[in-house]
Design a protein around this motif. Structure first.
Motif, PDB file in Angstrom:
ATOM      1  N   LEU A   1      -6.679  -1.361   4.038  1.00 48.72           N
ATOM      2  CA  LEU A   1      -6.654   0.183   3.014  1.00 48.72           C
ATOM      3  C   LEU A   1      -5.034   0.385   3.002  1.00 48.72           C
ATOM      4  N   ASP A   2      -4.273   0.522   3.951  1.00 51.02           N
ATOM      5  CA  ASP A   2      -3.189   0.820   3.612  1.00 51.02           C
ATOM      6  C   ASP A   2      -2.650   0.303   2.395  1.00 51.02           C
ATOM      7  N   LEU A   3      -2.567  -0.844   2.165  1.00 48.73           N
ATOM      8  CA  LEU A   3      -1.834  -1.950   1.565  1.00 48.73           C
ATOM      9  C   LEU A   3      -2.532  -2.042  -0.288  1.00 48.73           C
ATOM     10  N   LEU A   4      -3.627  -1.311   0.021  1.00 45.04           N
ATOM     11  CA  LEU A   4      -4.275  -0.825  -1.543  1.00 45.04           C
ATOM     12  C   LEU A   4      -4.225   0.058  -2.001  1.00 45.04           C
ATOM     13  N   LYS A   5      -3.533   1.172  -1.320  1.00 49.03           N
ATOM     14  CA  LYS A   5      -3.233   2.541  -0.967  1.00 49.03           C
ATOM     15  C   LYS A   5      -1.381   2.784  -1.904  1.00 49.03           C
ATOM     16  N   LYS A   6      -0.938   1.457  -0.985  1.00 48.56           N
ATOM     17  CA  LYS A   6       0.555   1.099  -1.708  1.00 48.56           C
ATOM     18  C   LYS A   6       0.353   0.636  -3.248  1.00 48.56           C
ATOM     19  N   VAL A   7      -0.163  -0.111  -3.156  1.00 49.00           N
ATOM     20  CA  VAL A   7      -0.756  -0.897  -4.694  1.00 49.00           C
ATOM     21  C   VAL A   7      -0.815   0.013  -5.689  1.00 49.00           C
ATOM     22  N   ASN A   8      -1.652   0.514  -5.451  1.00 46.47           N
ATOM     23  CA  ASN A   8      -1.675   1.959  -6.189  1.00 46.47           C
ATOM     24  C   ASN A   8      -0.891   3.106  -6.200  1.00 46.47           C
ATOM     25  N   GLU A   9       0.241   3.347  -4.908  1.00 50.87           N
ATOM     26  CA  GLU A   9       1.263   4.588  -5.496  1.00 50.87           C
ATOM     27  C   GLU A   9       2.733   3.579  -5.854  1.00 50.87           C
ATOM     28  N   GLU A  10       2.347   2.746  -5.318  1.00 53.82           N
ATOM     29  CA  GLU A  10       4.221   1.841  -6.186  1.00 53.82           C
ATOM     30  C   GLU A  10       3.584   1.539  -7.580  1.00 53.82           C
ATOM     31  N   TYR A  11       2.873   0.572  -7.460  1.00 46.97           N
ATOM     32  CA  TYR A  11       2.896  -0.214  -8.732  1.00 46.97           C
ATOM     33  C   TYR A  11       1.832   1.077 -10.153  1.00 46.97           C
ATOM     34  N   GLY A  12       1.229   1.975  -9.801  1.00 46.74           N
ATOM     35  CA  GLY A  12       0.084   3.027 -10.751  1.00 46.74           C
ATOM     36  C   GLY A  12      -0.837   2.091 -11.222  1.00 46.74           C
TER      37      GLY A  12
END
Ligand SMILES: Nc1ncnc2c1ncn2[C@@H]1O[C@H](COP(=O)(O)OP(=O)(O)OP(=O)(O)O)[C@@H](O)[C@H]1O
Ligand SMILES: [Mg+2]
Lengths: 219, 339
Positions: B180-191
């Motif tokens: 889930l943390d990784l998915l959040k990172k995907v959302n934030e860093e790659y938009g």
């Protein structure tokens, strides 16, 4: 025990004939069988490119050819064989019925191997926007490769059995030697030695097949 | 980014037809992490599979990034699928290929140049924390690592949208957290806009900003996560919310209160960041009320806090009424509770 009328040269020739018949019919049969097998997998209902009419034609044809015993097939298609290779007798002539016998068998084995592939992988491929060809080429075939090798091993062993009967049309080969000398002339040495050669063939092919499949599957 | 208008899907199998989706309307904005929750068979998987057209709707209209999916030809449909990554509960990696080859697959399909593939895959494996596993095979990886590979593969074609169908359901709680943390990172860093399917409310709580609750092919409730968690309306939603927000009075306290039932019990609910201390200060000083806290719970959702207080109050009736008005003005919901 060593009281036999077969010469060493006959043995060698028989082995060469068997290898030739099995090799040629396996090569051509694999090509036809793979194509047919892939076709019935992709065109089946809910397949990658569903085409009911192709599936509806191929599926029963494969069943019909497979249900004819090889010995009958061998005789029944003599005119066809003559049309293709110019003769209906001899090693080369035996290859035609062998191909017709083994192709639908390989098609079924290929079908089973491809259907074993995890449907999730196909879903992933389609989600990536893969074309039907790419789904088969990059996803289904590599995933089924180990299983396909085992299928071809099974097909090869069936072919060795079938070549023995090919003696009926003068095909020659180790099986023919066993029937003509061992069975019909009560030559015990011929019988035992040819059977040993056939057992060795089967063992070696199965071992190679298993080893290859294990190598591919890496476990 | 994704719009579903009156979308229905009916499956026909052996003369039995199943209405998997019934006139669904849904709007997912760019940058959302949109969660869809529901029990098994609610139609969640059908819903995501419609978004990348693995399944066609029986009726209704789906637009992705401004394009009407129904109007696209097979070639353009495959092109738009490259803008939509997908990850799966069972990972669906190629067992016969290395991790590198798995991640490279979408690029190979797009006939990308080898040099570019090398760079992109290396970068993606580093992003998901698996730089050292490039040459391994999926069978040598743990479930969490496999899902990381799945995420890297889904990101390879630089999608705008990521679909996740029960992406953490096969994982233990700790691994789920890291994914889930990784998915959040995907959302934030790659938009990247994420549409996520789950049956666990905790997953929604941790990363989603919006949520839709599904039941029997209908969306029964939708909205921002804070509002749905704070004021669930439908009984099914309440059930889901209660799996993470423990705002009901515990049984042991209830039995104790039942024994001496002279005093009235009030439940105060609030969402947000205004502190409870100041409210108690007012109750005590301005309204001269004596407050006893019977039970309390706070749950963090997004950047907000859901708080519930069960209190008993002593003081003049007039002051109480004024206090309740004051609380309501400050967005605190007050309710008298009978046990
Ligand atoms: N390919 C299909 N053919 C026929 N019926 C289907 C098909 N796929 C789904 N259904 C039916 O549609 C309904 C919704 O299924 P769906 O898979 O979308 O549910 P879900 O919410 O994802 O459930 P789960 O949490 O178990 O994955 C179910 O009743 C299911 O049986
Ligand atoms: Mg599902």
């Amino acid at each position: 025990m060593f009281d036999t009328s077969i010469t060493f040269g006959q043995f060698i020739q028989a082995i060469i004939d068997t290898l030739y018949m099995v090799g040629m019919s396996l090569l051509v049969g694999t090509i036809i069988g793979l194509i047919l097998g892939i076709l019935i997998v992709v065109t089946r209902p809910s397949g990658v490119v569903e085409m009911k009419w192709i599936y509806g034609i191929l599926n029963p044809i494969i069943n019909i050819v497979r249900s004819v015993p090889f010995i009958i097939l061998l005789v029944a298609i003599i005119p066809f064989t003559r049309g293709i290779v110019g003769t209906s007798i001899g090693t080369t002539a035996a290859i035609v019925p062998l191909i017709i016998f083994i192709s639908p068998f390989i098609a079924r084995l290929v079908e089973n191997s491809l259907l074993e592939v995890n449907p999730g992988i196909i879903e992933a491929a389609e989600a990536m926007g893969a074309t039907p060809f790419q789904v088969i080429w990059y996803f289904v075939l590599p995933e089924a490769f180990g299983s396909l090798i085992l299928s071809l091993t099974t097909a090869t062993i069936s072919l060795i059995g079938a070549t023995a009967m090919a003696g009926t049309v003068g095909g020659g080969g180790v099986g023919d030697l066993a029937i003509v000398y061992g069975y019909q002339r009560f030559d015990t040495f011929a019988m035992v030695s040819t059977v040993i050669i056939l057992i060795t063939f089967v063992q070696v092919i199965q071992s190679i097949g298993n080893a290859l499949a294990r190598l591919i599957r890496r476990n | 980014m994704i719009t579903l208008r009156d979308v229905s899907k009916t499956y026909h199998r052996k003369k039995i037809s199943t209405e998997a989706l019934k006139k669904i309307n849904l709007q997912i904005e760019k940058g959302d992490i949109f969660g869809v929750i529901g029990y098994s068979g609610a139609g969640k998987s059908t819903l995501v599979r419609l978004v990348n057209y693995l399944e066609r709707p029986t009726s209704g209209e789906i637009t992705v990034d401004g394009k009407h999916l129904a109007e696209l030809n097979p070639h353009n449909l495959r092109e738009i699928k490259k803008e939509i990554g997908m990850i799966f509960q069972q990972f669906n990696l190629l067992e016969s290929k290395t991790i590198f080859q798995n991640v490279a697959m979408p690029l190979i399909l797009a006939k990308t140049n080898k040099q570019v593939i090398q760079e992109r895959v290396t970068e993606l494996l580093a992003f998901v924390g698996l730089a050292d596993k490039a040459a391994s095979y999926p069978s040598e990886l743990s479930g969490g690592q496999k899902q990381r590979v799945g995420i890297a593969r889904a990101l390879a074609s630089k999608p705008k949208i990521l679909l996740c169908d029960e992406a953490t359901s096969a994982l233990d709680p700790q691994t789920t957290q890291s994914i889930l943390d990784l998915l959040k990172k995907v959302n934030e860093e790659y938009g990247i806009t994420i549409l996520l399917i789950t049956h666990e409310m905790a997953v929604i709580q941790q990363i989603c900003n919006k949520v839709a609750v599904m039941e029997e092919g209908n969306i029964i409730e939708k909205g921002s996560v804070v509002s749905v968690f704070g004021k669930p309306k439908h009984p099914t939603t309440k059930g889901f919310v209660q799996t993470v927000v423990k705002n009901e009075l515990p049984f042991s306290i209830k039995t104790k209160l039942k024994k001496n039932q002279q005093q009235k019990l009030y439940r105060l609910d609030m969402i947000g960041d205004h502190t409870m201390e100041s409210i108690f200060y007012y109750l005590f000083h301005t309204f001269q009320l004596q407050v006893t806290v019977v039970f309390t719970n706070m749950t963090e959702i997004q950047d907000s806090v859901l708080a519930v207080w069960y209190i008993q109050v002593e003081g003049e009736e007039r002051n109480k009424q004024q206090a309740w008005s004051f609380l309501v003005e400050n967005q605190v919901n007050v309710e008298e509770i009978t046990i």
